[in-house]
Design a protein around this motif. Sequence first.
Motif, PDB file in Angstrom:
ATOM      1  N   MET A   1      -2.728  -2.055  -1.410  1.00 40.43           N
ATOM      2  CA  MET A   1      -2.908  -3.227  -2.305  1.00 40.43           C
ATOM      3  C   MET A   1      -1.384  -3.394  -3.208  1.00 40.43           C
ATOM      4  O   MET A   1      -0.696  -2.287  -3.520  1.00 40.43           O
ATOM      5  CB  MET A   1      -3.980  -3.252  -3.293  1.00 40.43           C
ATOM      6  N   MET A   2      -1.076  -4.760  -3.391  1.00 35.19           N
ATOM      7  CA  MET A   2      -0.047  -4.753  -4.338  1.00 35.19           C
ATOM      8  C   MET A   2      -0.430  -6.038  -5.201  1.00 35.19           C
ATOM      9  O   MET A   2      -0.988  -6.890  -4.645  1.00 35.19           O
ATOM     10  CB  MET A   2       1.124  -5.178  -3.388  1.00 35.19           C
ATOM     11  N   THR A   3       0.049  -5.831  -6.512  1.00 33.89           N
ATOM     12  CA  THR A   3      -0.193  -6.783  -7.578  1.00 33.89           C
ATOM     13  C   THR A   3       0.841  -6.888  -8.327  1.00 33.89           C
ATOM     14  O   THR A   3       1.800  -5.922  -8.645  1.00 33.89           O
ATOM     15  CB  THR A   3      -1.338  -6.594  -8.284  1.00 33.89           C
ATOM     16  N   SER A   4       1.452  -8.050  -8.956  1.00 33.95           N
ATOM     17  CA  SER A   4       2.410  -8.289  -9.723  1.00 33.95           C
ATOM     18  C   SER A   4       2.522  -9.474 -10.501  1.00 33.95           C
ATOM     19  O   SER A   4       1.799 -10.310 -10.125  1.00 33.95           O
ATOM     20  CB  SER A   4       3.795  -8.251  -8.492  1.00 33.95           C
ATOM     21  N   HIS A   5       3.402  -9.446 -11.541  1.00 32.06           N
ATOM     22  CA  HIS A   5       3.534 -10.670 -12.263  1.00 32.06           C
ATOM     23  C   HIS A   5       5.127 -11.199 -12.015  1.00 32.06           C
ATOM     24  O   HIS A   5       5.553 -11.931 -12.738  1.00 32.06           O
ATOM     25  CB  HIS A   5       3.501 -10.309 -13.823  1.00 32.06           C
ATOM     26  N   ASN A   6       5.505 -10.585 -10.990  1.00 28.81           N
ATOM     27  CA  ASN A   6       7.057 -10.760 -10.526  1.00 28.81           C
ATOM     28  C   ASN A   6       7.289 -11.226  -9.348  1.00 28.81           C
ATOM     29  O   ASN A   6       8.237 -11.604  -8.711  1.00 28.81           O
ATOM     30  CB  ASN A   6       7.725  -9.606 -10.809  1.00 28.81           C
ATOM     31  N   VAL A   7       6.138 -11.510  -8.285  1.00 32.82           N
ATOM     32  CA  VAL A   7       6.156 -11.678  -6.920  1.00 32.82           C
ATOM     33  C   VAL A   7       5.081 -12.830  -6.653  1.00 32.82           C
ATOM     34  O   VAL A   7       3.960 -12.863  -7.272  1.00 32.82           O
ATOM     35  CB  VAL A   7       5.931 -10.222  -6.239  1.00 32.82           C
ATOM     36  N   ASN A   8       5.286 -13.991  -5.628  1.00 37.80           N
ATOM     37  CA  ASN A   8       4.339 -14.672  -5.067  1.00 37.80           C
ATOM     38  C   ASN A   8       3.700 -14.108  -4.088  1.00 37.80           C
ATOM     39  O   ASN A   8       4.586 -13.893  -3.106  1.00 37.80           O
ATOM     40  CB  ASN A   8       5.071 -16.089  -5.189  1.00 37.80           C
ATOM     41  N   ALA A   9       2.336 -13.440  -4.113  1.00 40.54           N
ATOM     42  CA  ALA A   9       1.812 -13.098  -2.865  1.00 40.54           C
ATOM     43  C   ALA A   9       0.206 -13.312  -3.080  1.00 40.54           C
ATOM     44  O   ALA A   9      -0.477 -12.975  -4.288  1.00 40.54           O
ATOM     45  CB  ALA A   9       1.985 -11.653  -2.557  1.00 40.54           C
ATOM     46  N   ASN A  10      -0.620 -13.637  -1.828  1.00 42.18           N
ATOM     47  CA  ASN A  10      -1.906 -14.027  -2.071  1.00 42.18           C
ATOM     48  C   ASN A  10      -2.498 -13.948  -0.726  1.00 42.18           C
ATOM     49  O   ASN A  10      -2.757 -15.041  -0.161  1.00 42.18           O
ATOM     50  CB  ASN A  10      -1.862 -15.523  -2.704  1.00 42.18           C
ATOM     51  N   ARG A  11      -2.689 -12.973  -0.356  1.00 40.27           N
ATOM     52  CA  ARG A  11      -3.243 -12.705   0.994  1.00 40.27           C
ATOM     53  C   ARG A  11      -4.187 -11.453   1.254  1.00 40.27           C
ATOM     54  O   ARG A  11      -4.187 -10.488   0.372  1.00 40.27           O
ATOM     55  CB  ARG A  11      -2.145 -12.495   2.151  1.00 40.27           C
ATOM     56  N   LEU A  12      -4.865 -11.457   2.282  1.00 40.02           N
ATOM     57  CA  LEU A  12      -5.883 -10.471   2.626  1.00 40.02           C
ATOM     58  C   LEU A  12      -5.448 -10.083   4.316  1.00 40.02           C
ATOM     59  O   LEU A  12      -5.899 -11.262   4.994  1.00 40.02           O
ATOM     60  CB  LEU A  12      -7.148 -10.521   2.435  1.00 40.02           C
ATOM     61  N   PHE A  13      -5.185  -8.933   4.800  1.00 44.52           N
ATOM     62  CA  PHE A  13      -5.304  -8.817   6.094  1.00 44.52           C
ATOM     63  C   PHE A  13      -6.164  -7.423   6.389  1.00 44.52           C
ATOM     64  O   PHE A  13      -6.116  -6.407   5.854  1.00 44.52           O
ATOM     65  CB  PHE A  13      -3.880  -8.208   6.540  1.00 44.52           C
ATOM     66  N   VAL A  14      -7.049  -7.752   7.393  1.00 45.05           N
ATOM     67  CA  VAL A  14      -7.953  -6.618   7.947  1.00 45.05           C
ATOM     68  C   VAL A  14      -7.790  -6.337   9.150  1.00 45.05           C
ATOM     69  O   VAL A  14      -8.008  -7.225  10.084  1.00 45.05           O
ATOM     70  CB  VAL A  14      -9.438  -6.817   7.463  1.00 45.05           C
ATOM     71  N   SER A  15      -7.428  -5.090   9.640  1.00 47.07           N
ATOM     72  CA  SER A  15      -7.487  -4.801  10.750  1.00 47.07           C
ATOM     73  C   SER A  15      -8.434  -3.952  11.385  1.00 47.07           C
ATOM     74  O   SER A  15      -8.907  -2.758  10.656  1.00 47.07           O
ATOM     75  CB  SER A  15      -6.079  -3.877  11.198  1.00 47.07           C
ATOM     76  N   PHE A  16      -9.246  -4.329  12.684  1.00 45.96           N
ATOM     77  CA  PHE A  16     -10.331  -3.661  13.045  1.00 45.96           C
ATOM     78  C   PHE A  16      -9.959  -3.006  14.238  1.00 45.96           C
ATOM     79  O   PHE A  16      -8.940  -3.092  14.809  1.00 45.96           O
ATOM     80  CB  PHE A  16     -11.424  -4.661  13.414  1.00 45.96           C
ATOM     81  N   THR A  17     -10.978  -2.126  14.937  1.00 52.44           N
ATOM     82  CA  THR A  17     -10.635  -1.531  16.269  1.00 52.44           C
ATOM     83  C   THR A  17     -10.260  -2.419  17.449  1.00 52.44           C
ATOM     84  O   THR A  17      -9.595  -2.177  18.192  1.00 52.44           O
ATOM     85  CB  THR A  17     -11.701  -0.378  16.782  1.00 52.44           C
ATOM     86  N   ARG A  18     -10.753  -3.807  17.324  1.00 47.03           N
ATOM     87  CA  ARG A  18     -10.685  -4.750  18.094  1.00 47.03           C
ATOM     88  C   ARG A  18     -10.030  -5.851  18.003  1.00 47.03           C
ATOM     89  O   ARG A  18     -10.445  -7.022  18.526  1.00 47.03           O
ATOM     90  CB  ARG A  18     -12.033  -4.767  18.943  1.00 47.03           C
ATOM     91  N   GLY A  19      -9.485  -6.206  16.798  1.00 48.63           N
ATOM     92  CA  GLY A  19      -8.912  -7.368  16.424  1.00 48.63           C
ATOM     93  C   GLY A  19      -8.351  -7.419  15.027  1.00 48.63           C
ATOM     94  O   GLY A  19      -8.490  -6.222  14.331  1.00 48.63           O
ATOM     95  N   TRP A  20      -8.326  -8.635  14.262  1.00 51.26           N
ATOM     96  CA  TRP A  20      -7.891  -8.556  12.933  1.00 51.26           C
ATOM     97  C   TRP A  20      -8.279 -10.016  12.491  1.00 51.26           C
ATOM     98  O   TRP A  20      -8.687 -10.898  13.194  1.00 51.26           O
ATOM     99  CB  TRP A  20      -6.461  -8.404  12.862  1.00 51.26           C
TER     100      TRP A  20
END
Length: 377
Positions: A271-290
Motif C-alpha cells: 500500500m501507498m498513501t501520501s499527501h504529496n501524490v495523486n493516486a486512487n486505485r486497488l489492484f487484486v491479482s488472483f491465481t486465475r485473473g485480476w
Amino acid sequence: MTMNRRTFNRKLAQGVVATTLIGNMSLAYGLSDQKNKKLGIALVGLGGYSRGQLAPGLEHAEHCYLAGIVTGTPSKEKVWMDRYGIPKANVYNYENFDDIANNDSIDIVYVVLPNSMHAEFCIRAAKAGKHVICEKPMAISVAECDAIINACEKAGVKLSVGYRMQSDPYTNEIKRYVKEKTFGDVKYVSSDAAYNSRGYPGQWRLNKKLAGGGALLNMGVYAIQSNIYGAGQNPISVAAQEFSTRPEYFKDTDETITAQMKFPNGAIGNMMTSHNVNANRLFVSFTRGWAELNPCHSYGPLAGRNSRGEAIKFPHRSQQMIQMDDFAKHILTGSTNFAPGEMGKRDMIIAEAIYRSIKEGGKTIPLNLGEMGIVRV
Ligand code: NAD
C-alpha cells in the motif's frame, strides 16, 4: 406501557426488548412504524465533509434524515436551519451538546470533527444515549478507540465508523470475487490512497495535535481497508517506509508512506498513501485473473474492470447516503453493521504498527488480529 422513543431505541439496540414487550410496545409505539420511520441524525462539525457530502446525502436517504446540528460557529446555525429546515431546538454548540440527551428527535450523533476530537464527542454522544457514527480515522490512538467502544457498550448504543466504502457496490463486488473465488485465490493486493496537498499549511490535517498523524491517518486508512478486503483477511504482519520530499510543507505530519503486509492465506499486500501524490486505485491479482478499481476511494462515480475484459459498473449513488441508511437499518432491524467500531480499532492497530515499523527502520511488526473487524456477509 409507556416508553419514549429514545429508551425504546436503546433497549432495541441492547437486545433487551423482550418479545412480549415488543408486542406491547408495538401497540403503543408501533413496531412497524419503528422499522419504517426515519431516524434523526445530528451532525457534529459542519465543515467540508458535512456540508459537501453528508447533509446532501441525507436529503435522499430512506431510513434517516438530518434532524440536528452541533457547531462551534454560531454564524452557521441560521444558514443550516434555513437550508435543511432544522428547528432551533435541535441546534447545539460544543458546550451545551450534552443536553442532546433530552432530545428525542435525535437518534444518531455523527461526529465529523478533526480526528483528535472524535473520542471526546463520541463518548459524550454515547453518554447522552445516542447511537454513534464516528468519522475516520476512528481516533488518534488504539486507546481512544477502546474508550469509544467501551462507552458505547456501556450505554447500550450502536457504533459505526464513517467507512463509506464498506457500503459501496464496487467494494462489495471485489469482496464477492474474493469470497466466491471468481478468479481463484488471492495472491497479491496493491492499493494507493493519496492526494497532492497544496492548501493552507496551517490546516488541521497537517497539525499532528489535531490530526494525530498525516497521510496515513487521513487517506492511509482507505489503503489499509482495501488491502484487507482485497485479501479477504486481516494481515499477520506489516513493514513500512516513510518518504519526505517537501519537509518545508509537511513540518509536523507524515507525507508519504509505503507498507507491505503478509496475509494468512499467503497473499502479499502493498500500500501507498501520501499527501504529496495523486493516486486512487486497488489492484487484486488472483491465481486465475485480476480485478482493478480506479478510481477506487473517492466519492464516485468509481470505475473498475477485470481480466475477463468486463467493466465493473454500478449506477452512481451517494456513498454517504447508502452508508447512513445501512447504519439506520442496522439500528432499526438488526441488519449487518458494515463498519463496526472494532473495524476502526483494527485499522488503528495497523496504523500504529506502521508508525512503529518506520521508527524501527522498516522492521516487520507481527500482528495478532484474528478476525477482528472483519464483516462477512
Ligand atoms: P473541515 O476542516 O472541513 O471541517 C472541520 C470542522 O471541525 C469545521 O466545521 C470546524 O469548524 C470544526 N472544528 C472544531 N474545532 C476545530 C479545530 N480545533 N480546528 C479545526 N476545525 C475545528 O474537515 P472535514 O473534511 O469536514 O473533516 C472532518 C472529519 O471528517 C475528519 O475526521 C476527516 O477525516 C473526516 N472526513 C471523512 C471523509 C470520508 O470520506 N469518510 C471525507 C472528509 C473528511
